[in-house]
Design an enzyme around this catalytic site. Structure first.
Site, short mmCIF file in Angstrom:
data_model
loop_
_atom_site.label_atom_id
_atom_site.label_comp_id
_atom_site.label_asym_id
_atom_site.label_seq_id
_atom_site.Cartn_x
_atom_site.Cartn_y
_atom_site.Cartn_z
N GLU A 147 0.82 -1.22 0.00
CA GLU A 147 0.00 0.00 0.00
C GLU A 147 0.85 1.27 0.00
O GLU A 147 0.85 2.06 0.95
CB GLU A 147 -0.97 -0.01 1.18
CG GLU A 147 -1.96 -1.15 1.12
CD GLU A 147 -2.99 -1.14 2.24
OE1 GLU A 147 -4.08 -1.69 2.04
OE2 GLU A 147 -2.70 -0.58 3.32
N GLU A 160 -6.74 -7.64 -0.89
CA GLU A 160 -7.37 -7.60 0.43
C GLU A 160 -8.86 -7.32 0.22
O GLU A 160 -9.24 -6.19 -0.07
CB GLU A 160 -6.75 -6.53 1.33
CG GLU A 160 -5.28 -6.78 1.66
CD GLU A 160 -4.69 -5.73 2.60
OE1 GLU A 160 -5.47 -4.99 3.23
OE2 GLU A 160 -3.45 -5.65 2.68
N TRP A 207 -9.08 -0.52 14.08
CA TRP A 207 -7.85 -0.52 14.85
C TRP A 207 -8.19 -0.25 16.31
O TRP A 207 -9.34 0.05 16.65
CB TRP A 207 -6.91 0.57 14.34
CG TRP A 207 -6.30 0.30 13.00
CD1 TRP A 207 -6.60 -0.70 12.12
CD2 TRP A 207 -5.26 1.08 12.39
NE1 TRP A 207 -5.82 -0.62 11.01
CE2 TRP A 207 -4.98 0.47 11.13
CE3 TRP A 207 -4.54 2.21 12.77
CZ2 TRP A 207 -4.01 0.96 10.27
CZ3 TRP A 207 -3.58 2.70 11.90
CH2 TRP A 207 -3.32 2.08 10.67
N GLU A 215 -4.13 -3.92 14.95
CA GLU A 215 -5.28 -4.39 14.18
C GLU A 215 -5.99 -5.57 14.83
O GLU A 215 -6.57 -6.41 14.13
CB GLU A 215 -4.85 -4.74 12.75
CG GLU A 215 -4.43 -3.52 11.94
CD GLU A 215 -4.13 -3.85 10.48
OE1 GLU A 215 -4.09 -5.04 10.13
OE2 GLU A 215 -3.93 -2.91 9.70
#
Length: 678
Positions: free
Chosen positions: A151, A313, A321, A363
């Site tokens: 990412e 994903e 989170w 996470e």
């Protein structure tokens, strides 16, 4: 040349982090993946310290065992280069690798993506770890491809380290050659910003007031994109050299990267991370918000990069989170719906994030297919259902192309300029959203089209209609291209604030809309923002009810044989042209002196014969229609985003590809249900 994923059938995968789990769990995990019909396992992208526990000391034992065990169960592995999270030993020894905020404060070790692309030390150390991994795994039979980093530009998309300032100075010197050229491009004569020595040139820094030079800002975004692409290319070159039989991609779609150029130049195809649940929690008070359905537009943008792509994903659980992004759990059926949303728009590979929810770290609330306890749950059952269905339809659907006769034009220069320029950026966002809703709720498939310097009229002629709502930056070359497209039978629609800037972001000394004026047949007589306390003007479109002309108004003056379609009312420019059409050759252009809303966009769509779905279906607004085509065969996806059953009418006989049954007449789609018809 478009880069696309090539598979022999639709395939599913999952993200897995063997370093997070006891090795005692691996065999059962991989066995259950295989039993679920999983083909691909993605791993490695956050494990630099595992591969290189200290500088120059490399260890592949843990991942060798994991890869071998996965391969025992017939799983193929996608390996990630681990550069998204530099190790603590690295950032301690080489602090110049850390990213820095615009105010000069350095980010520190402790999360992810805290590095910069231009540190020579980081580029060197990244080259070493990628080389070691590529050499080690080049002949491993389990590994089929590589993901570069993870990412790019996620979390943070601006960079102000000393290395970045130095690299930007070099970049600017290569682009402009002389300080005179740079000063002209940045308009530095304004406010006495003129540079007299190259050492004075930096990326933007905090100013008083905090309003850096806009032309400087635009080049900064171009530089950040080039830096990210250069860093990805550094890794891709190594992988091509040492692992030539593996494909290469990267994942995600974030700001300040020309993903089209990056894919064309260095990747084999593009991969995206799809999280539609964001659409259910982002505050949206607009008319008829799309929620998770908005992700169909994101996938359209991905499709403009790679017509057939991968999802690395795919959201499979609630997202959160410890510090942010609390999301509800997907409702029964939504995990399956979102998977088919990705497939309908061109995904030939879908990997779920993640196999099991993490028990440690930031996470721990970003849920995967399996919960912490590893016991059966309905998400696993949904993946099992999808897997069974995909195996039935996978060979027919794979490689097919999404069908659209209309496209919204995107352009990186305008996007980056509009981030800073509040006189067109917010309007572009608002109008784009209105058009996306109009296409979605009217069941008309739409593409995203990336306009760049190499675009030809042949590229544009794929579409009957192009919409470019607020194209502030329009070059003479682009205006000529649009004219050629219209003359050859195309239709194009512009909105206010179009055509008045050059590629530096400076305004032309021409009447608005600049080089577009000849094409659309108007100039702008005057313009104004609509103040919050003022009555909002309106327009009347072909006898329809009054449509509010919110935000910004341009009073149009006819210069050529343009037809006035609508005039303003409720303002001092009462009766003046607001929306015009001009025929030219075989096509036509439209210019609206305002910001589009859902009502106007929906009415304008009816000007064109874009989709014959009415001959086949009666569909409520809650249903999305998408079509993929291969070898002359259409595969129609009908997706219900509603939490309530929706009745549709199928006017011709189709085969339900998911059940094998014939479908005709009235059909009820259950909440979040899907039909795939041939």
């Amino acid at each position: 040349m478009e880069k696309r994923l090539v598979e022999d059938k639709l395939k599913l995968g999952v993200c897995y982090y063997p370093e997070h789990w006891s090795e005692d769990l691996w065999e059962d995990d991989f066995k259950r993946m295989k039993d679920l019909g999983i083909t691909y396992v993605r791993m490695g992208e956050f494990a630099w310290t595992i591969f290189e526990p200290e500088e120059g000391n490399f260890s592949f034992d843990l991942f060798d065992r994991a890869v071998t065990k996965a391969h025992e169960f017939g799983l193929s592995v996608i390996m990630g280069t681990p550069t998204a999270t530099p190790p603590a030993w690295l950032t301690e020894k080489y602090p110049d690798v850390l990213n820095v905020a615009q105010d000069g404060i350095s980010y520190q070790h402790g999360a992810r993506r805290h590095y910069n692309y231009n540190s020579e030390n980081y580029r060197k150390l990244s080259s070493i770890i990628v080389t070691q991994m590529a050499q080690h795994y080049s002949s491993n039979p389990a590994i089929v491809g590589w993901q570069i980093d993870n990412e790019l530009n996620c979390e943070i998309d601006v960079f102000y380290s000393e290395a970045d300032h130095n690299a930007f100075r070099k970049w600017a010197k290569e682009k402009y050659k002389t300080l005179d050229n740079l000063n002209n491009a940045w308009g530095t004569v304004f406010w006495n910003q003129t540079y007299t020595n190259w050492n004075q040139v930096y990326l933007t820094r905090k100013t008083v007031p905090n309003s850096p030079n806009p032309h400087h800002m635009l080049d900064e975004k171009r530089f950040i994109s080039d830096s990210a692409i250069s860093y990805a290319a550094l890794q891709a070159d190594i992988l091509r050299k040492h692992a030539p039989n593996h494909w290469i991609t990267t994942n995600g779609m974030f700001k300040h990267i020309d993903n089209h150029r990056m894919t064309t130049e260095i990747l084999d195809f593009y991969a995206y991370d799809s999280y539609p649940n964001f659409g259910r929690v982002i505050e949206d008070h607009s008319e008829k918000p799309l929620r998770d359905r908005k992700w169909s537009w994101n996938l359209s943008v991905v499709r403009s990069i790679s017509p057939n792509y991968a999802i690395f994903e795919q959201q499979s659980g609630s997202g959160g989170w410890t510090t942010r992004l609390e999301q509800p759990s997907p409702k029964p059926g939504q995990l399956r719906l979102w998977t088919y949303q990705s497939i309908a728009h061109g995904a030939d590979m879908v990997m779920y994030f993640r196999w099991r929810t993490a028990t440690k770290g930031t996470e721990i609330y970003w849920h995967g297919i399996n919960d912490y306890h590893n016991q059966p749950n309905r998400r696993v059952k949904e993946v099992e259902q999808v897997s069974s269905e995909v195996q039935q339809i996978g060979k027919k659907i794979v490689g097919s192309s999404y069908q659209a006769e209309a496209a919204l034009i995107l352009n990186y220069d305008n996007e980056w300029d509009g981030e800073f320029d509040q006189w067109h950026g917010p309007y572009a966002t608002k109008s784009k959203d209105a058009w996306i809703k109009a296409f979605q709720y009217n069941h008309i498939p739409v593409d995203a089209f990336n306009l760049h310097s190499e675009t030809t009229v042949v590229d544009l002629k794929r579409y009957k209609v192009l919409i470019y709502p607020h194209a502030a930056i329009v070059t003479k070359q682009q205006a000529n291209l649009f004219s050629e497209y219209v003359q050859q039978g195309g239709n194009i629609i512009f909105g206010c604030r179009s055509g008045y800037k050059d590629e530096t972001g400076q305004t032309y000394m021409k009447q608005f809309p600049g080089y577009l004026s000849d094409l659309v047949g108007v100039t702008v007589e005057e313009f104004t923002r609509v103040a919050p306390f003022e009555q909002v003007p309106s327009i009347n479109f072909k006898g329809a009810h009054d449509i509010e002309a919110n935000d910004f108004n341009e009073v149009l003056q006819l210069e050529k044989d343009a037809e006035v379609i609508s005039t303003f009312s409720g303002a001092h420019f009462e009766g003046k042209p607001a929306l015009v059409k001009r025929n030219d050759g075989l096509g036509s252009s439209y210019y609206y002196g305002g910001v589009f809303n859902l009502d106007l966009a929906s009415l304008l769509i009816n000007e064109f014969e874009l989709n014959n779905y009415q001959e086949k279906f009666e569909l409520p607004e809650e249903i999305e229609l998408a079509i993929r085509q291969k070898d002359g065969n259409d595969y129609t996806f009908l997706l219900n985003y509603s939490d309530r059953p929706q009745e549709i009418v199928v006017k011709k006989e189709f085969r339900n590809m998911l059940t094998g049954n014939q479908v005709c007449g009235r059909v009820t789609l259950e909440p979040y249900d899907v039909l795939v018809l041939e």
